[in-house]
Write a protein that holds these residues in place. Structure first.
Motif, mmCIF file in Angstrom:
data_model
loop_
_atom_site.group_PDB
_atom_site.id
_atom_site.type_symbol
_atom_site.label_atom_id
_atom_site.label_comp_id
_atom_site.label_asym_id
_atom_site.label_seq_id
_atom_site.Cartn_x
_atom_site.Cartn_y
_atom_site.Cartn_z
ATOM 1 N N VAL A 44 33.742 14.231 -11.426
ATOM 2 C CA VAL A 44 32.838 15.376 -11.490
ATOM 3 C C VAL A 44 32.407 15.674 -12.933
ATOM 4 O O VAL A 44 31.323 16.215 -13.167
ATOM 5 C CB VAL A 44 33.508 16.611 -10.839
ATOM 6 C CG1 VAL A 44 34.650 17.159 -11.712
ATOM 7 C CG2 VAL A 44 32.484 17.694 -10.564
ATOM 8 N N ARG B 83 29.070 13.962 -13.731
ATOM 9 C CA ARG B 83 27.957 14.266 -12.828
ATOM 10 C C ARG B 83 26.623 14.180 -13.561
ATOM 11 O O ARG B 83 26.528 14.448 -14.760
ATOM 12 C CB ARG B 83 28.141 15.654 -12.222
ATOM 13 C CG ARG B 83 28.180 16.795 -13.241
ATOM 14 C CD ARG B 83 28.528 18.110 -12.559
ATOM 15 N NE ARG B 83 28.591 19.239 -13.477
ATOM 16 C CZ ARG B 83 29.682 19.653 -14.084
ATOM 17 N NH1 ARG B 83 30.841 19.007 -13.882
ATOM 18 N NH2 ARG B 83 29.652 20.692 -14.890
ATOM 19 N N LEU C 59 27.647 18.111 -5.413
ATOM 20 C CA LEU C 59 28.938 18.667 -5.800
ATOM 21 C C LEU C 59 29.567 19.316 -4.571
ATOM 22 O O LEU C 59 28.871 19.913 -3.748
ATOM 23 C CB LEU C 59 28.763 19.716 -6.911
ATOM 24 C CG LEU C 59 28.012 19.257 -8.169
ATOM 25 C CD1 LEU C 59 27.838 20.428 -9.137
ATOM 26 C CD2 LEU C 59 28.736 18.096 -8.845
ATOM 27 N N TYR D 277 35.448 14.852 -7.520
ATOM 28 C CA TYR D 277 34.391 13.831 -7.544
ATOM 29 C C TYR D 277 33.077 14.433 -7.103
ATOM 30 O O TYR D 277 33.016 15.293 -6.233
ATOM 31 C CB TYR D 277 34.744 12.659 -6.630
ATOM 32 C CG TYR D 277 35.953 11.884 -7.079
ATOM 33 C CD1 TYR D 277 35.844 10.943 -8.108
ATOM 34 C CD2 TYR D 277 37.202 12.128 -6.499
ATOM 35 C CE1 TYR D 277 36.969 10.238 -8.547
ATOM 36 C CE2 TYR D 277 38.311 11.418 -6.926
ATOM 37 C CZ TYR D 277 38.189 10.490 -7.952
ATOM 38 O OH TYR D 277 39.301 9.809 -8.375
ATOM 39 N N ALA D 278 32.003 13.963 -7.742
ATOM 40 C CA ALA D 278 30.643 14.215 -7.283
ATOM 41 C C ALA D 278 30.186 12.991 -6.489
ATOM 42 O O ALA D 278 30.725 11.879 -6.676
ATOM 43 C CB ALA D 278 29.720 14.474 -8.472
#
Length: 459
Positions: free
Chosen positions: A401, A404, A410, A452-453
């Motif tokens: 993330v 990103r 998201l 995580y994105a």
């Protein structure tokens, strides 16, 4: 055009990112009320300042009075000592005259006794004394001479006696005068004693009044200091409220500028999305033959060929694809949140959830929920996303993330099951947040965000 939108978003997207949370905005009534407190405080302090000044003047008068009375005590003490000295002198003079009068009386008594003895001896014992013997004679002439001598002696003795009596009388007069002087001196001493006591009483009374007035003055001084403190606090409050108002005005000006920038970006995005027929066609193709998300009951249909799986990767790539996704999402700014709403072609009627959404009447509203907005945005580049954020979390390539990029999704909640938003860059995102709200640009919330994105456009 995509670069232009990116620039606009970097400068002015998301009031919550570019503009801090709203500061306190005191009302005009709050400021007026605080100002009235200042005016009241000024009046109170002015009155107390005058009272303290009057008290100071009164204390000065009392100080002067005490000083005078103290000096009057000194004068009374001096007069008392002088009167006592005069009385002591008079008493000593009385004692001296008494002694002198007593001595004079003794001399008169002795002189009278001597004369009486002389006379008695001269007539009863003619030869008893030397003088009588000397003068004694047998002839008449001699006897006459002796009688004349005795008469002269008697006259002389009487003269001496008269002198002694006059001295005795004079001493008596002096004694009387001395006693009178002593009486006057004693009276003066007694009067001086009374005046001394009165002066000391006056000093005590003046001192007590000074102490009382000093206490009152100190009370006034404390009241003035307390009122001055309240006045300073009131002035500080007014100043603080005025400063808060100035800060709020600056914030509101910035907020309006940011909102105007967002509206301009949204309008530009909507205009581009409206003329982007290719994106609309791709979305329409994805939606063709799909069972509506809100359809809860199965409907019979004629047998047909199996449908091809919907694409999960974009049919277009690069920054243009990202901007197409952003444009479609931004074109929906201000659209009502409706739980379960949204498909590839736009907002749809929401559905019942048996809870919060129903309380807001989402099932009667046309709009988007969070995953429905993502579904609509990515349909423009030919990507079919399921209408559930937890499935969307598995729809593309996961990246940390912290790495990103613009156009990534998201997620929040375990497995992305709670919420999803589209990252715009510069710390902002576009989302359909919750019932009762609308599609809007917000700052990225880090609390509860998934590590995580999800990136759909990788090229």
């Amino acid at each position: 055009m995509g670069l232009l939108i990116a620039a606009v978003l970097l400068v002015g997207t998301g009031q919550a990112f570019a503009v801090p949370p709203p500061p306190p905005n005191p009302s005009d009534q709050d400021i007026a009320r605080a100002g009235a407190q200042v005016d009241s405080g000024v009046t109170e302090v002015s009155g107390l300042v005058n009272d303290v000044a009057v008290a100071d003047e009164r204390l000065q008068v009392l100080d002067d009075a005490v000083a005078r009375t103290r000096e009057e005590v000194n004068k009374a003490l001096v007069d008392l000592q002088n009167a006592r000295d005069v009385a002591d002198t008079a008493a000593a003079h009385v004692t001296d005259t008494v002694q002198s009068l007593s001595a004079a009386g003794d001399q008169v008594v002795r002189a009278r006794s001597d004369f009486d003895d002389f006379a008695t001896e001269a007539y009863t014992r003619p030869g008893a004394t030397t003088m009588v013997s000397y003068l004694s004679a047998a002839t008449p002439d001699a006897a006459l001479d002796r009688a004349q001598v005795l008469d002269l002696v008697s006259k002389r003795q009487q003269s001496v006696l008269d002198g002694l009596r006059r001295a005795q009388i004079d001493q008596g007069n002096r004694n009387s005068e001395a006693r009178q002087a002593k009486s006057v001196a004693d009276a003066a001493a007694a009067d001086a004693e009374v005046k001394k006591d009165a002066a000391q009483d006056a000093v005590a009374a003046a001192g007590a009044e000074l102490d009382r007035q000093t206490v009152q003055r100190n009370v006034l001084q404390q009241a003035r200091d307390a009122a001055q403190g309240r006045l300073d606090a009131a002035r500080s409050t007014v100043s603080g409220l005025q400063d808060q108002r100035a800060v709020w005005i600056d914030w509101d000006r910035q907020r309006k500028a940011e909102e105007a920038a967002i509206r301009a970006a949204a309008a530009a995005a909507a205009a581009r999305a409206a003329v982007d027929q290719a994106a609309r066609d791709r979305a329409a193709t994805l939606n063709q033959g799909s069972r509506p998300h809100t359809q809860l009951e199965a409907t019979p249909s004629a047998p047909s060929k199996p449908k091809k799986p919907k694409p999960s990767s974009p049919s277009v790539h690069g920054s243009g694809a990202v901007e197409t996704v952003v444009d479609r999402a931004m074109s929906q700014l201000g659209v009502t949140y409706a739980w379960g709403g949204g498909d590839e072609d736009g907002p749809t009627l929401g559905i019942k959830d048996g809870g919060v959404a129903d309380e807001h009447g989402d099932y009667k509203k046309v709009g988007f929920d969070c995953s429905g907005l993502m579904l609509y945005a990515f349909a423009g580049i030919g990507v079919a996303l399921p209408h559930y954020s937890g499935y969307q979390y598995n729809a593309g390539t996961r990246v940390p993330v912290e790495q990103r990029r613009r156009g990534d999704m998201l997620f929040w909640g375990a497995g992305g099951s709670q919420h999803v938003a589209l990252y715009l860059g510069n710390g902002t995102m576009i989302e359909a947040p919750q019932s009762g709200d609308v599609v809007k640009v917000s700052p990225v919330r880090t609390g509860g965000i998934m590590p995580y994105a999800v990136r759909i456009v990788t090229g």
